[in-house]
Motif scaffolding. Structure first.
Motif, PDB file in Angstrom:
ATOM      1  N   ALA A  27       0.845  -1.191   0.000  1.00 49.87           N
ATOM      2  CA  ALA A  27       0.000   0.000   0.000  1.00 49.87           C
ATOM      3  C   ALA A  27       0.881   1.242   0.000  1.00 49.87           C
ATOM      4  O   ALA A  27       2.034   1.211   0.415  1.00 49.87           O
ATOM      5  CB  ALA A  27      -0.917   0.004   1.223  1.00 49.87           C
ATOM      6  N   TRP A 119      -4.132   4.892   3.694  1.00 50.28           N
ATOM      7  CA  TRP A 119      -3.359   3.927   2.917  1.00 50.28           C
ATOM      8  C   TRP A 119      -4.244   3.396   1.802  1.00 50.28           C
ATOM      9  O   TRP A 119      -5.420   3.103   2.033  1.00 50.28           O
ATOM     10  CB  TRP A 119      -2.910   2.759   3.794  1.00 50.28           C
ATOM     11  CG  TRP A 119      -1.931   3.162   4.846  1.00 50.28           C
ATOM     12  CD1 TRP A 119      -2.174   3.346   6.175  1.00 50.28           C
ATOM     13  CD2 TRP A 119      -0.540   3.435   4.657  1.00 50.28           C
ATOM     14  NE1 TRP A 119      -1.020   3.724   6.815  1.00 50.28           N
ATOM     15  CE2 TRP A 119       0.003   3.778   5.905  1.00 50.28           C
ATOM     16  CE3 TRP A 119       0.306   3.425   3.542  1.00 50.28           C
ATOM     17  CZ2 TRP A 119       1.344   4.109   6.086  1.00 50.28           C
ATOM     18  CZ3 TRP A 119       1.643   3.747   3.713  1.00 50.28           C
ATOM     19  CH2 TRP A 119       2.148   4.081   4.970  1.00 50.28           C
ATOM     20  N   VAL A 120      -3.673   3.260   0.622  1.00 55.12           N
ATOM     21  CA  VAL A 120      -4.393   2.726  -0.530  1.00 55.12           C
ATOM     22  C   VAL A 120      -3.539   1.623  -1.143  1.00 55.12           C
ATOM     23  O   VAL A 120      -2.326   1.799  -1.309  1.00 55.12           O
ATOM     24  CB  VAL A 120      -4.662   3.839  -1.580  1.00 55.12           C
ATOM     25  CG1 VAL A 120      -5.265   3.278  -2.849  1.00 55.12           C
ATOM     26  CG2 VAL A 120      -5.553   4.920  -0.999  1.00 55.12           C
ATOM     27  N   ALA A 121      -4.173   0.505  -1.488  1.00 55.65           N
ATOM     28  CA  ALA A 121      -3.446  -0.574  -2.158  1.00 55.65           C
ATOM     29  C   ALA A 121      -2.790  -0.009  -3.422  1.00 55.65           C
ATOM     30  O   ALA A 121      -3.389   0.808  -4.134  1.00 55.65           O
ATOM     31  CB  ALA A 121      -4.390  -1.709  -2.525  1.00 55.65           C
ATOM     32  N   ALA A 123      -2.189  -1.255  -6.337  1.00 53.60           N
ATOM     33  CA  ALA A 123      -2.940  -1.485  -7.573  1.00 53.60           C
ATOM     34  C   ALA A 123      -4.104  -0.511  -7.704  1.00 53.60           C
ATOM     35  O   ALA A 123      -4.382  -0.010  -8.797  1.00 53.60           O
ATOM     36  CB  ALA A 123      -3.443  -2.922  -7.622  1.00 53.60           C
ATOM     37  N   GLU A 124      -4.769  -0.215  -6.588  1.00 47.69           N
ATOM     38  CA  GLU A 124      -5.881   0.744  -6.612  1.00 47.69           C
ATOM     39  C   GLU A 124      -5.364   2.134  -6.971  1.00 47.69           C
ATOM     40  O   GLU A 124      -5.945   2.834  -7.794  1.00 47.69           O
ATOM     41  CB  GLU A 124      -6.576   0.774  -5.257  1.00 47.69           C
ATOM     42  CG  GLU A 124      -7.725   1.766  -5.186  1.00 47.69           C
ATOM     43  CD  GLU A 124      -8.361   1.849  -3.807  1.00 47.69           C
ATOM     44  OE1 GLU A 124      -9.044   2.862  -3.547  1.00 47.69           O
ATOM     45  OE2 GLU A 124      -8.185   0.923  -2.996  1.00 47.69           O
ATOM     46  N   PHE A 125      -4.260   2.544  -6.342  1.00 51.62           N
ATOM     47  CA  PHE A 125      -3.698   3.863  -6.619  1.00 51.62           C
ATOM     48  C   PHE A 125      -3.336   3.995  -8.100  1.00 51.62           C
ATOM     49  O   PHE A 125      -3.655   4.993  -8.737  1.00 51.62           O
ATOM     50  CB  PHE A 125      -2.465   4.119  -5.761  1.00 51.62           C
ATOM     51  CG  PHE A 125      -1.829   5.454  -6.016  1.00 51.62           C
ATOM     52  CD1 PHE A 125      -2.296   6.592  -5.377  1.00 51.62           C
ATOM     53  CD2 PHE A 125      -0.784   5.593  -6.919  1.00 51.62           C
ATOM     54  CE1 PHE A 125      -1.734   7.839  -5.618  1.00 51.62           C
ATOM     55  CE2 PHE A 125      -0.210   6.832  -7.174  1.00 51.62           C
ATOM     56  CZ  PHE A 125      -0.691   7.946  -6.514  1.00 51.62           C
ATOM     57  N   GLY A 127      -4.563   2.548 -10.565  1.00 51.96           N
ATOM     58  CA  GLY A 127      -5.726   2.495 -11.433  1.00 51.96           C
ATOM     59  C   GLY A 127      -6.702   3.633 -11.220  1.00 51.96           C
ATOM     60  O   GLY A 127      -7.795   3.635 -11.786  1.00 51.96           O
ATOM     61  N   THR A 128      -6.330   4.622 -10.407  1.00 50.14           N
ATOM     62  CA  THR A 128      -7.211   5.734 -10.048  1.00 50.14           C
ATOM     63  C   THR A 128      -6.664   7.035 -10.630  1.00 50.14           C
ATOM     64  O   THR A 128      -5.458   7.207 -10.750  1.00 50.14           O
ATOM     65  CB  THR A 128      -7.268   5.871  -8.502  1.00 50.14           C
ATOM     66  OG1 THR A 128      -7.739   4.656  -7.953  1.00 50.14           O
ATOM     67  CG2 THR A 128      -8.174   6.999  -8.068  1.00 50.14           C
ATOM     68  N   ARG A 135       1.065   9.413 -10.270  1.00 47.15           N
ATOM     69  CA  ARG A 135       1.060   8.002 -10.673  1.00 47.15           C
ATOM     70  C   ARG A 135       2.450   7.626 -11.201  1.00 47.15           C
ATOM     71  O   ARG A 135       3.004   6.582 -10.851  1.00 47.15           O
ATOM     72  CB  ARG A 135       0.001   7.732 -11.724  1.00 47.15           C
ATOM     73  CG  ARG A 135      -0.062   6.251 -12.124  1.00 47.15           C
ATOM     74  CD  ARG A 135      -1.097   5.935 -13.181  1.00 47.15           C
ATOM     75  NE  ARG A 135      -2.440   6.178 -12.708  1.00 47.15           N
ATOM     76  CZ  ARG A 135      -3.211   7.211 -13.092  1.00 47.15           C
ATOM     77  NH1 ARG A 135      -2.780   8.095 -13.940  1.00 47.15           N
ATOM     78  NH2 ARG A 135      -4.415   7.354 -12.620  1.00 47.15           N
ATOM     79  N   MET A 152       0.208  -3.822 -13.999  1.00 48.37           N
ATOM     80  CA  MET A 152      -1.040  -3.908 -13.243  1.00 48.37           C
ATOM     81  C   MET A 152      -1.515  -5.346 -13.066  1.00 48.37           C
ATOM     82  O   MET A 152      -1.947  -5.734 -12.008  1.00 48.37           O
ATOM     83  CB  MET A 152      -2.130  -3.089 -13.935  1.00 48.37           C
ATOM     84  CG  MET A 152      -1.914  -1.598 -13.861  1.00 48.37           C
ATOM     85  SD  MET A 152      -1.881  -0.964 -12.180  1.00 48.37           S
ATOM     86  CE  MET A 152      -3.574  -1.243 -11.702  1.00 48.37           C
ATOM     87  N   ALA A 156      -1.420  -8.449  -8.164  1.00 46.91           N
ATOM     88  CA  ALA A 156      -2.169  -9.346  -7.281  1.00 46.91           C
ATOM     89  C   ALA A 156      -1.326 -10.541  -6.869  1.00 46.91           C
ATOM     90  O   ALA A 156      -1.527 -11.119  -5.804  1.00 46.91           O
ATOM     91  CB  ALA A 156      -3.456  -9.803  -7.967  1.00 46.91           C
TER      92      ALA A 156
END
Length: 163
Positions: A27, A119-121, A123-125, A127-128, A135, A152, A156
């Protein structure tokens, strides 16, 4: 002395990419911008370097002000400098970027000019939609810190140790 290049009109900022692991997932610490430009957007903790201040000291100060996380300056690693035209709508702004890893995911508390922090994962960050060129800065920090390029579809399956 001005040389006509506009280089002396450039303003300096410091940005921090702070990593941790939450639930086995890498994260990154983000703040929600409390003012323009990009009000409400996710961004990295950071801000302008004050006159006479070192960029690393500004990074530590901004991290504490915007996220309530106190980190010793020697924990930060400088990995990049971003100065591309148009990266900041406020004009010629150059950013010195730092990264660090903290185990245990300390609880952030938004403050200063940040409306919130969390905190942001990773992968989420990635993709946002985020503010500025953050980024790209985070992608570069992953390469610098962990030694691999971000894909990306592979995040996972990635495993990270507490470093």
């Amino acid at each position: 002395m001005a040389d006509g290049s506009g280089a002396d009109d450039r303003r300096l900022t410091a940005d921090v990419v702070l990593f941790t692991k939450r639930g086995g997932v890498l994260a990154v610490l983000v703040v929600e911008r409390g003012k323009e430009p990009f009000r409400g957007a996710l961004a990295l903790p950071g801000g302008f370097v004050e006159p006479g201040e070192r960029a690393a000291d500004a990074a530590v100060r901004e991290l504490a002000e915007e996220a309530g996380i106190v980190l010793a300056r020697d924990r930060l690693r400088r990995f990049g400098c971003y100065r591309e035209r148009g990266r900041d709508p406020r004009g010629a702004v150059e950013s010195v970027a730092f990264h660090a890893y903290v185990p245990g995911a300390p609880v952030p508390q938004g403050g200063g000019d940040a409306a919130g922090a969390r905190w942001v994962a990773l992968a989420e960050f990635l993709g946002t939609a985020v503010a500025f060129d953050h980024r790209r800065i985070v992608s570069d920090a992953v390469v610098s810190r962990f030694g691999f390029r971000v894909r990306m579809e592979s995040l996972a399956d990635a495993h990270f140790s507490d470093q």
